[in-house]
Design a protein around this motif. Sequence first.
Motif, short mmCIF file in Angstrom:
data_model
loop_
_atom_site.label_atom_id
_atom_site.label_comp_id
_atom_site.label_asym_id
_atom_site.label_seq_id
_atom_site.Cartn_x
_atom_site.Cartn_y
_atom_site.Cartn_z
N VAL A 133 0.85 -1.20 0.00
CA VAL A 133 0.00 0.00 0.00
C VAL A 133 0.88 1.24 0.00
O VAL A 133 1.82 1.35 0.79
N TRP A 134 0.57 2.16 -0.91
CA TRP A 134 1.21 3.47 -0.91
C TRP A 134 0.26 4.47 -0.28
O TRP A 134 -0.91 4.56 -0.67
N LYS A 135 0.74 5.25 0.67
CA LYS A 135 -0.07 6.32 1.27
C LYS A 135 0.22 7.62 0.54
O LYS A 135 1.38 8.01 0.39
N VAL A 136 -0.83 8.26 0.06
CA VAL A 136 -0.67 9.52 -0.68
C VAL A 136 -1.56 10.59 -0.07
O VAL A 136 -2.58 10.28 0.56
N ALA A 137 -1.16 11.84 -0.25
CA ALA A 137 -1.93 12.98 0.27
C ALA A 137 -2.37 13.87 -0.87
O ALA A 137 -1.59 14.16 -1.79
N ASN A 138 -3.62 14.29 -0.81
CA ASN A 138 -4.19 15.21 -1.79
C ASN A 138 -5.04 16.23 -1.04
O ASN A 138 -5.97 15.85 -0.32
N ALA A 139 -4.70 17.51 -1.20
CA ALA A 139 -5.46 18.57 -0.56
C ALA A 139 -5.60 18.33 0.95
O ALA A 139 -6.67 18.54 1.53
N GLY A 140 -4.54 17.84 1.56
CA GLY A 140 -4.55 17.64 2.99
C GLY A 140 -5.19 16.35 3.46
O GLY A 140 -5.19 16.06 4.66
N GLU A 141 -5.76 15.58 2.55
CA GLU A 141 -6.38 14.31 2.92
C GLU A 141 -5.52 13.14 2.45
O GLU A 141 -4.99 13.16 1.35
N THR A 142 -5.38 12.14 3.32
CA THR A 142 -4.55 10.98 3.02
C THR A 142 -5.42 9.80 2.59
O THR A 142 -6.49 9.56 3.15
N SER A 143 -4.94 9.10 1.56
CA SER A 143 -5.65 7.91 1.08
C SER A 143 -4.63 6.83 0.75
O SER A 143 -3.42 7.08 0.71
N ASP A 144 -5.12 5.62 0.54
CA ASP A 144 -4.27 4.48 0.23
C ASP A 144 -4.43 4.05 -1.22
O ASP A 144 -5.54 4.10 -1.77
N ILE A 145 -3.31 3.64 -1.82
CA ILE A 145 -3.34 3.06 -3.16
C ILE A 145 -2.74 1.66 -3.06
O ILE A 145 -1.57 1.51 -2.67
N LEU A 146 -3.52 0.65 -3.37
CA LEU A 146 -3.02 -0.72 -3.38
C LEU A 146 -2.29 -0.95 -4.69
O LEU A 146 -2.87 -0.73 -5.76
N ILE A 147 -1.03 -1.34 -4.63
CA ILE A 147 -0.25 -1.50 -5.86
C ILE A 147 0.24 -2.95 -5.99
O ILE A 147 0.47 -3.63 -5.00
#
Length: 299
Positions: free
Chosen positions: A192-206
């Motif tokens: 899982v990669w943790k990414v931030a967009n506009a102050g919100e964090t989400s997960d990307i399963l790779i």
Amino acid sequence: MDLLALADFNLVARHGGVGRAARAAGRPKATLSRRVAELEASLGLRLFERGGRTLKLTQEGRALHERTAALLTELDETAVEIASGGSTPRGLLRISAPLLFSQMAMGRLAAGFAMKFPDVRLEATTEDRAVDMVEEGYDLVIRVNPDPDETLVGRAFLRDRLVVVASADLARPGDGSAVPAIARGTASGRQVWKVANAGETSDILIDPVLGLSSMIMVRDAVRAGVGAARLPVSLISHDVAAGSLVHWGDVDGPEIALWALYPSRRLLSARVSAFLDHLKTAFPTGEPHELAAFVRAQG
């Protein structure tokens, strides 16, 4: 202490043997051997372990070499500067730099420096490992996020950050399914990669489908549409601006800082100071876009 004997000791220590030191300096082997023996006698210490065809520094010899080699260099440089009537950079400047920075910028930086300071002979090598500056004879090293080292001083001259990008043809799934990805290094199992967009964090399963050893190779594979990847802003900002790559978010983690480091035990030589100024001129604010623009200007 006899400075001439000390200089000859450092010559032998630097070259790892009397024969090699004699050939490099054009000096008789017997003279160098005698000088080292006289220094050992005056100190009452054995500075080399002698065996076979090689010489190995003793613990005391290593300590003496580390503490005096830089000082002798400074004495030589000071004499040259006084004789020449100024502090014009001259002599050999050895630099170690990491692979990605070398591929992106070091060639043009070195060329510009050589044209600006023709009396300096610049030698730049690519090393991702943390080289030993004293043992390996480097004047300056460039390192990424270096560990604290009380023997070195320096400054951060560039900052960057990692972002997740993908080809415009690769859609980011919204159902949490795995995305094909390119890894730097080994392509191990799903993660899982943790990414931030506009102050919100989400997960990307790779799901890594490629493992490549350099960031340049990773970028090229992303451009080809193989999968998503984590890459420095400076390396992909033009592709994102052109629309060929899409920014999926910032990697949740520390920033990348490039430091220029040199030994704190020696005075800052004119050539090292000149190269630090050269870096400052190339990257005045140290922001990622400056490295991207620098690379873009190379065509």
